[in-house]
Design a protein around this motif. Sequence first.
Motif, PDB file in Angstrom:
ATOM      1  N   SER A   3       0.822  -1.203   0.000  1.00  0.00           N
ATOM      2  CA  SER A   3       0.000   0.000   0.000  1.00  0.00           C
ATOM      3  C   SER A   3       0.859   1.257   0.000  1.00  0.00           C
ATOM      4  N   ALA A   4       2.145   1.137   0.404  1.00  0.00           N
ATOM      5  CA  ALA A   4       3.016   2.305   0.405  1.00  0.00           C
ATOM      6  C   ALA A   4       3.293   2.751  -1.021  1.00  0.00           C
ATOM      7  N   SER A   5       3.534   1.777  -1.935  1.00  0.00           N
ATOM      8  CA  SER A   5       3.903   2.150  -3.296  1.00  0.00           C
ATOM      9  C   SER A   5       2.686   2.238  -4.219  1.00  0.00           C
ATOM     10  N   ARG A   6       1.721   1.347  -3.993  1.00  0.00           N
ATOM     11  CA  ARG A   6       0.531   1.353  -4.863  1.00  0.00           C
ATOM     12  C   ARG A   6      -0.702   1.410  -3.981  1.00  0.00           C
ATOM     13  N   PRO A   7      -1.239   2.619  -3.794  1.00  0.00           N
ATOM     14  CA  PRO A   7      -2.398   2.725  -2.890  1.00  0.00           C
ATOM     15  C   PRO A   7      -3.574   1.889  -3.389  1.00  0.00           C
ATOM     16  N   PHE A   8      -4.346   1.387  -2.448  1.00  0.00           N
ATOM     17  CA  PHE A   8      -5.507   0.568  -2.804  1.00  0.00           C
ATOM     18  C   PHE A   8      -6.678   1.447  -3.212  1.00  0.00           C
ATOM     19  N   ARG A   9      -7.505   0.916  -4.093  1.00  0.00           N
ATOM     20  CA  ARG A   9      -8.626   1.664  -4.670  1.00  0.00           C
ATOM     21  C   ARG A   9      -9.925   0.874  -4.518  1.00  0.00           C
ATOM     22  N   GLY A  10     -11.039   1.549  -4.812  1.00  0.00           N
ATOM     23  CA  GLY A  10     -12.327   0.892  -4.918  1.00  0.00           C
ATOM     24  C   GLY A  10     -12.749   0.860  -6.383  1.00  0.00           C
ATOM     25  N   THR A 332      -5.649  -2.125  -7.193  1.00  0.00           N
ATOM     26  CA  THR A 332      -4.495  -1.218  -7.220  1.00  0.00           C
ATOM     27  C   THR A 332      -4.362  -0.608  -8.609  1.00  0.00           C
ATOM     28  N   GLU A 333      -3.707   0.555  -8.651  1.00  0.00           N
ATOM     29  CA  GLU A 333      -3.422   1.203  -9.936  1.00  0.00           C
ATOM     30  C   GLU A 333      -2.443   0.325 -10.714  1.00  0.00           C
ATOM     31  N   PRO A 334      -2.560   0.309 -12.052  1.00  0.00           N
ATOM     32  CA  PRO A 334      -1.589  -0.491 -12.815  1.00  0.00           C
ATOM     33  C   PRO A 334      -0.190   0.066 -12.616  1.00  0.00           C
ATOM     34  N   PRO A 335       0.850  -0.811 -12.631  1.00  0.00           N
ATOM     35  CA  PRO A 335       2.231  -0.315 -12.485  1.00  0.00           C
ATOM     36  C   PRO A 335       2.606   0.540 -13.686  1.00  0.00           C
ATOM     37  N   ARG A 336       3.646   1.332 -13.526  1.00  0.00           N
ATOM     38  CA  ARG A 336       4.063   2.249 -14.611  1.00  0.00           C
ATOM     39  C   ARG A 336       4.378   1.484 -15.899  1.00  0.00           C
ATOM     40  N   GLN A 337       5.117   0.366 -15.757  1.00  0.00           N
ATOM     41  CA  GLN A 337       5.477  -0.385 -16.969  1.00  0.00           C
ATOM     42  C   GLN A 337       4.540  -1.589 -17.136  1.00  0.00           C
ATOM     43  N   GLU A 338       4.460  -2.106 -18.341  1.00  0.00           N
ATOM     44  CA  GLU A 338       3.629  -3.281 -18.614  1.00  0.00           C
ATOM     45  C   GLU A 338       4.180  -4.486 -17.860  1.00  0.00           C
TER      46      GLU A 338
END
Length: 349
Positions: A3-10, A332-338
Amino acid sequence: NMSASRPFRGCACFFTDNIFVERFGLHVRYRDGPQLRRDHGRALRERGCRSEEQFREVLREIEAEVQRRKQLMHQSVERRAIISKCYKPKHPEVYTLQDSFLAPEFLEIERFCTSPGADLQGLLSYLESFSDKRIYRLPVFTEEFCQAFVDELENFEQSDMPKGRPNTMNNYGVLLNELGMDEPFVTPLRERLLPVTALLYPELGGACLDSHKAFAVKYSLHGDLDLSSHYDNAEVTLNVSLGKEFTEGNLYFGDFNEDPTPVPKYIEVEHEGGRGLLHRGGQIHGALPIASGQRWNLVLWLRASAIRNQLCPMCRRKPQLVEAEGFGDGFTEPPRQEPPHTVDVCALG
């Protein structure tokens, strides 16, 4: 911590889908009145909603529920701050998970699952299995812990602290994150379950359940008697009976929601104090009415972002991400790279 690097979403569908109309026992999707009439008018009529006045009343209830959901995040943050500042726990020791709370058989299962060469067949010899529905029972907590935990929950319930509903179908219970139990108790318990869920539910992300929603629910003659058929917003659910004295109120399980049959076969499972049922979140289930006494259960909705980022289990669409608090609904939001092409479901995201 992810959650520190990729915050959780709804997912935005929380504000439109799976709205439960209690008096007619129906889950609906809601955009506006004409759409509700078009999509659900017939089902509502079949369940007894026959007059225009009744329909308008249903509409008012649904709109109130949508408003409630929109305010949830803000209100939950406020409640948690008040509880943290003002609530005095009766059993502060139960807030941090300790080995002594866990049944010796749970520790044995954990040892087996983390040993070299652990496999599904070996694990199943430690568990009770129900039908072919991939529902399993395992010892989780000691009786002493269950008693202290229920005593703490009742102490909180009887206090004048603000309380949130545990979910959209239960009215009585406690959200553990609002009590401040998420990090010290629930997260370590989820992490300790991973070796077990990895063997039981690999295709559901059992090895990478990276968030949860945890709540205690209470059934009594004066509160929630039962729970209608539903499925959970989870990849895997753990439901632990914490006890008290009660009769009846068995859980029942039907089809897996992705695999319905014309005439579902239901099975009933009794509660056993300190023991937990593990099942797929998408397994349709409910609780029969309690006949006397009261019953507390601890429910953990365990979620894998690698799985749900592909498809929201509630709307069955690619999730439409919205801001959330804490673990949100586990997206979570998709990571920057594929991500690399791989068959490991935990590496997807």
